[in-house]
Write an enzyme that holds these catalytic residues in place. Structure first.
Site, PDB file in Angstrom:
ATOM      1  CG  LEU A 157      34.145  17.705 -24.089  1.00 20.59           C
ATOM      2  CD1 LEU A 157      33.162  18.662 -24.942  1.00 20.59           C
ATOM      3  CD2 LEU A 157      34.726  16.758 -24.798  1.00 20.59           C
TER       4      LEU A 157
ATOM      5  CG  HIS B 124      29.576  -2.853 -31.520  1.00 19.95           C
ATOM      6  ND1 HIS B 124      28.889  -2.009 -31.946  1.00 19.95           N
ATOM      7  CD2 HIS B 124      28.855  -3.996 -31.389  1.00 19.95           C
ATOM      8  CE1 HIS B 124      27.588  -2.311 -32.039  1.00 19.95           C
ATOM      9  NE2 HIS B 124      27.469  -3.655 -31.799  1.00 19.95           N
TER      10      HIS B 124
ATOM     11  CG  ASP C 266      22.126   3.389 -36.401  1.00 23.20           C
ATOM     12  OD1 ASP C 266      22.599   2.513 -35.717  1.00 23.20           O
ATOM     13  OD2 ASP C 266      21.105   3.541 -36.896  1.00 23.20           O
TER      14      ASP C 266
HETATM   15  C1  FPP Z   1      24.714   1.527 -33.180  1.00 23.20           C
HETATM   16  O1  FPP Z   1      25.202   0.542 -34.072  1.00 23.20           O
HETATM   17  C2  FPP Z   1      25.887   1.361 -31.972  1.00 23.20           C
HETATM   18  C3  FPP Z   1      25.280   0.811 -30.778  1.00 23.20           C
HETATM   19  C4  FPP Z   1      24.274   0.022 -30.395  1.00 23.20           C
HETATM   20  C5  FPP Z   1      26.492   1.065 -29.778  1.00 23.20           C
HETATM   21  C6  FPP Z   1      27.122   2.209 -29.845  1.00 23.20           C
HETATM   22  C7  FPP Z   1      28.628   1.927 -29.376  1.00 23.20           C
HETATM   23  C8  FPP Z   1      29.896   2.154 -29.855  1.00 23.20           C
HETATM   24  C9  FPP Z   1      29.952   3.489 -30.711  1.00 23.20           C
HETATM   25  C10 FPP Z   1      30.830   1.697 -29.362  1.00 23.20           C
HETATM   26  C11 FPP Z   1      31.061   1.437 -27.704  1.00 23.20           C
HETATM   27  C12 FPP Z   1      31.346   2.797 -26.828  1.00 23.20           C
HETATM   28  C13 FPP Z   1      32.099   2.569 -25.812  1.00 23.20           C
HETATM   29  C14 FPP Z   1      32.036   3.973 -25.215  1.00 23.20           C
HETATM   30  C15 FPP Z   1      32.688   1.639 -25.429  1.00 23.20           C
HETATM   31  P1  FPP Z   1      24.262  -0.588 -34.645  1.00 23.20           P
HETATM   32  O2  FPP Z   1      24.911  -1.914 -34.292  1.00 23.20           O
HETATM   33  O3  FPP Z   1      22.858  -0.524 -34.047  1.00 23.20           O
HETATM   34  O4  FPP Z   1      24.665  -0.770 -36.234  1.00 23.20           O
HETATM   35  P2  FPP Z   1      23.556  -1.205 -37.244  1.00 23.20           P
HETATM   36  O5  FPP Z   1      22.379  -0.284 -37.090  1.00 23.20           O
HETATM   37  O6  FPP Z   1      24.225  -1.137 -38.535  1.00 23.20           O
HETATM   38  O7  FPP Z   1      23.168  -2.436 -36.953  1.00 23.20           O
END
Ligand code: FPP
Length: 243
Positions: free
Chosen positions: A126, A32, A15
């Protein structure tokens, strides 16, 4: 970090990508992008730390409600990731696995997922499980349907339903339960992730945003785990999961 008492299975709620970008005056999607680099880093570090299973919450069922442009960017990012990392996963002996309603994903992404699963299935290292379009409540509901179907078909008796029957009916059938659940960016919640499986997992929440969750931060989380005494509801200390 010592290699004794390392968790066999680590699950991560990644997150804070949006906040990381916004704090730099960048669009959320840049967070992201940066987040993918950290995904790479934890996958590379995990075997060095003695971890056998890594489960990453990449996209929840609820995430479909984000702005259309952000969702479509994430899908493109995922498609590129699946193409770019296949050779590396094969080379590094990684088994690529997914949980969630992957049928919700765009066709080309689904095909790439299938390809990566098939091309890494004979690896022995893994096990990386990505949760895509995942919801723990949907998973438990699906498991109930599966079990009810077996009872209705006469292949399972109601009185024979055990906790193992439920575990075997989840998307994670065959995977051990996570020993450690890490959440980045400080929020103290589970967000519908692996509700059944984390019953006895140790929790580690860090204020670090996911794009700042480096190998060193990962190691710090594991050190914290190593200092815990796991009791699984008993009064005596249970041994940690074998490394
Ligand atoms: C949360 O940050 C993250 C996500 C909703 C997506 C997680 C994705 C990745 C780590 C990258 C994509 C992964 C791959 C494998 C392509 P948020 O957007 O909710 O952050 P915030 O809480 O600060 O708004």
């Amino acid at each position: 970090m010592t290699k004794t008492n390392t968790p066999a299975h680590v699950a991560i709620i990644m997150d804070g990508n949006g906040r990381w970008a916004q704090s730099r005056g960048l669009p959320r999607i840049r967070g992201h992008q940066k987040g993918v680099e950290r995904v790479e880093e934890v996958i590379q570090a995990a075997p060095d730390f003695g971890i056998r299973y890594l489960t990453l919450y990449a996209f929840s069922k609820e995430n479909w409600q984000r702005p259309r442009e952000e969702v479509s960017f994430l899908m493109d990012l995922l498609a590129r990731y699946l193409d770019q990392k296949l050779d590396e996963m094969k080379r590094n002996n990684v088994i690529f696995n997914t949980i969630g309603h992957t049928a919700d994903l765009p066709g080309p992404v689904r095909e790439k997922i299938l390809r990566n699963v098939q091309e890494t299935r004979t690896n022995t290292g893994l096990v990386v499980t990505f949760a895509f379009s995942y919801s723990a409540r949907a998973e438990i509901t699906d498991a109930c349907r599966k079990i009810a179907g077996r009872v209705k078909a006469g292949t399972l008796r109601e009185e024979d339903i055990t906790e193992q029957t439920v575990a075997d009916s989840l998307y994670t059938a065959g995977l051990p339960d996570p020993d450690l659940l890490i959440r980045t960016s400080g929020e103290m919640r589970i967000s519908n992730f692996l509700l059944w499986q984390i019953s006895y997992a140790e929790l580690y929440v860090t204020d670090k945003l996911w794009p700042d969750f480096t190998r060193e931060e990962f190691s710090r989380a594991l050190e914290s785990y190593q200092q815990r005494e796991r009791r699984f509801g008993r009064t005596d200390a249970a041994p940690h999961a074998a490394s």
